[in-house]
Design an enzyme around this catalytic site. Structure first.
Site, PDB file in Angstrom:
ATOM      1  CG  ASN A   9      -1.631   1.289   1.444  1.00  0.00           C
ATOM      2  OD1 ASN A   9      -1.752   2.088   0.516  1.00  0.00           O
ATOM      3  ND2 ASN A   9      -2.131   1.510   2.651  1.00  0.00           N
ATOM      4  CE  LYS A  11       0.430   3.570   4.950  1.00  0.00           C
ATOM      5  NZ  LYS A  11       0.129   3.748   6.346  1.00  0.00           N
ATOM      6  CG  HIS A  94      -5.756   2.074   5.115  1.00  0.00           C
ATOM      7  ND1 HIS A  94      -5.329   2.999   6.026  1.00  0.00           N
ATOM      8  CD2 HIS A  94      -4.733   1.193   4.934  1.00  0.00           C
ATOM      9  CE1 HIS A  94      -4.084   2.694   6.387  1.00  0.00           C
ATOM     10  NE2 HIS A  94      -3.704   1.607   5.740  1.00  0.00           N
ATOM     11  CD  GLU A  96      -2.858   5.708   6.671  1.00  0.00           C
ATOM     12  OE1 GLU A  96      -2.890   5.765   5.428  1.00  0.00           O
ATOM     13  OE2 GLU A  96      -1.871   5.272   7.304  1.00  0.00           O
ATOM     14  CD  GLU A 166      -3.627  -2.465   7.153  1.00  0.00           C
ATOM     15  OE1 GLU A 166      -2.518  -2.707   6.670  1.00  0.00           O
ATOM     16  OE2 GLU A 166      -4.234  -1.402   6.947  1.00  0.00           O
ATOM     17  N   GLY A 172       2.462   2.097  10.726  1.00  0.00           N
ATOM     18  CA  GLY A 172       3.448   3.171  10.595  1.00  0.00           C
ATOM     19  C   GLY A 172       4.146   3.529  11.896  1.00  0.00           C
ATOM     20  CB  SER A 211       5.143  -2.024  11.996  1.00  0.00           C
ATOM     21  OG  SER A 211       4.735  -0.684  12.211  1.00  0.00           O
TER      22      SER A 211
HETATM   23  C1  PEP Z   1      -0.755   0.218   6.035  1.00  0.00           C
HETATM   24  O1  PEP Z   1      -0.882   1.425   6.003  1.00  0.00           O
HETATM   25  O2  PEP Z   1      -1.598  -0.491   5.450  1.00  0.00           O
HETATM   26  C2  PEP Z   1       0.377  -0.352   6.765  1.00  0.00           C
HETATM   27  C3  PEP Z   1       0.319  -1.597   7.126  1.00  0.00           C
HETATM   28  O3  PEP Z   1       1.422   0.510   7.027  1.00  0.00           O
HETATM   29  P1  PEP Z   1       2.836   0.117   7.689  1.00  0.00           P
HETATM   30  O4  PEP Z   1       3.313  -1.166   7.072  1.00  0.00           O
HETATM   31  O5  PEP Z   1       3.734   1.277   7.353  1.00  0.00           O
HETATM   32  O6  PEP Z   1       2.602  -0.024   9.151  1.00  0.00           O
END
Ligand code: PEP
Length: 248
Positions: A9, A11, A94, A96, A166, A172, A211
């Site tokens: 992803n 973003k 997501h 966000e 998630e 992040g 992460s």
């Molecule tokens: C995401 O935004 O879907 C995600 C998993 O981000 P990160 O791997 O940076 O934690």
């Protein structure tokens, strides 16, 4: 056994030059023996992905979609438009988008339906905040998020979903869920799918996101109900993304 699936992803990151380098690096680093993989990119770069990735092992997709069909919705992108760029996947819900755009589970469910109607695969994201985890509400929160989608779909269509767990506190932040913690939630989500369609529960990939990096991917992906990863930060470097794909 379910095949592993690793999805990046991006973003709101990228430029034509940086994308070219990243996509070439990913394609060049694959030797054909790895897990299935894809990148979900900002909509303006879908054409670039289609040009660079057609005929390779890397699929592509989008990060959001309108719940509406084409029409007077300024700024939105409908599923039929994404399908024109041969997207295989579309991320919906997501955290966000839920946090910054106030997307409700009801809206996410409508987006998932719009994606399915155009023959693409929705990646339905669910996850709890740290406050919800600390309050012992994780299973209830993720259950309600997934339930809103499951109840809108014909049980036969459930086999076409991808689900991503998630935890918001892991996205992040560099703090990933432990393999055991994630496995517990994945098993819960799979049981929830099983109630509606036992066959779908066998085949639906449930990805972990938060992460995930090359050095923690192996342990997470070794869990029986963790079928892959949705990767944010580590999907922006070809070496890291390839490291996770190879761990899978
Ligand atoms: C995401 O935004 O879907 C995600 C998993 O981000 P990160 O791997 O940076 O934690």
């Amino acid at each position: 056994m379910r095949a592993k699936l690793i999805i990046g992803n991006w973003k709101m990151n990228g430029s034509r030059a940086a994308n070219a380098e990243l996509l070439n690096g990913i394609v060049a680093g694959l030797d054909g023996a790895e897990a299935a993989c894809a990148v979900c990119v900002p909509a303006p770069y879908l054409q670039q992905c289609q040009d660079a990735l057609s005929g390779t092992a890397v699929a592509w997709g989008a990060q959001d979609v309108s719940m509406h069909e084409c029409g007077p919705y300024t700024g939105e992108v409908c599923a039929a438009m994404l399908a024109e760029f041969a997207c295989r996947y579309v991320i919906v819900g997501h955290s966000e988008r839920r946090a910054y755009h106030r997307e409700t589970s009801e809206l996410v469910a409508k987006k998932a339906l719009a994606v399915l109607a155009e023959g693409m695969t929705p990646i339905v994201c669910v996850g709890e905040t740290l406050a919800q985890r600390d309050a012992g509400e994780t299973m209830q929160v993720v259950g309600e998020m997934l339930g809103a989608v499951l109840e809108k779909l014909d049980p036969a269509a459930l086999e076409k979903l991808v689900v991503a767990y998630e935890p918001v506190w892991a996205i992040g932040t560099g703090k990933n869920a432990t393999p055991e913690t994630a496995q517990e939630v994945h098993a819960h989500l799979r049981a929830q799918i099983r109630v509606r369609n036992a066959q779908a529960a066998q085949v639906v990939p449930i990805l972990y996101g938060g992460s995930m990096k090359p050095d923690n991917a192996g342990a997470l992906l070794a869990q029986p109900d963790i079928d892959g990863g949705l990767i944010g930060g580590a999907a922006l470097k070809a070496g890291d993304f390839l490291g996770i794909i190879k761990a899978a």
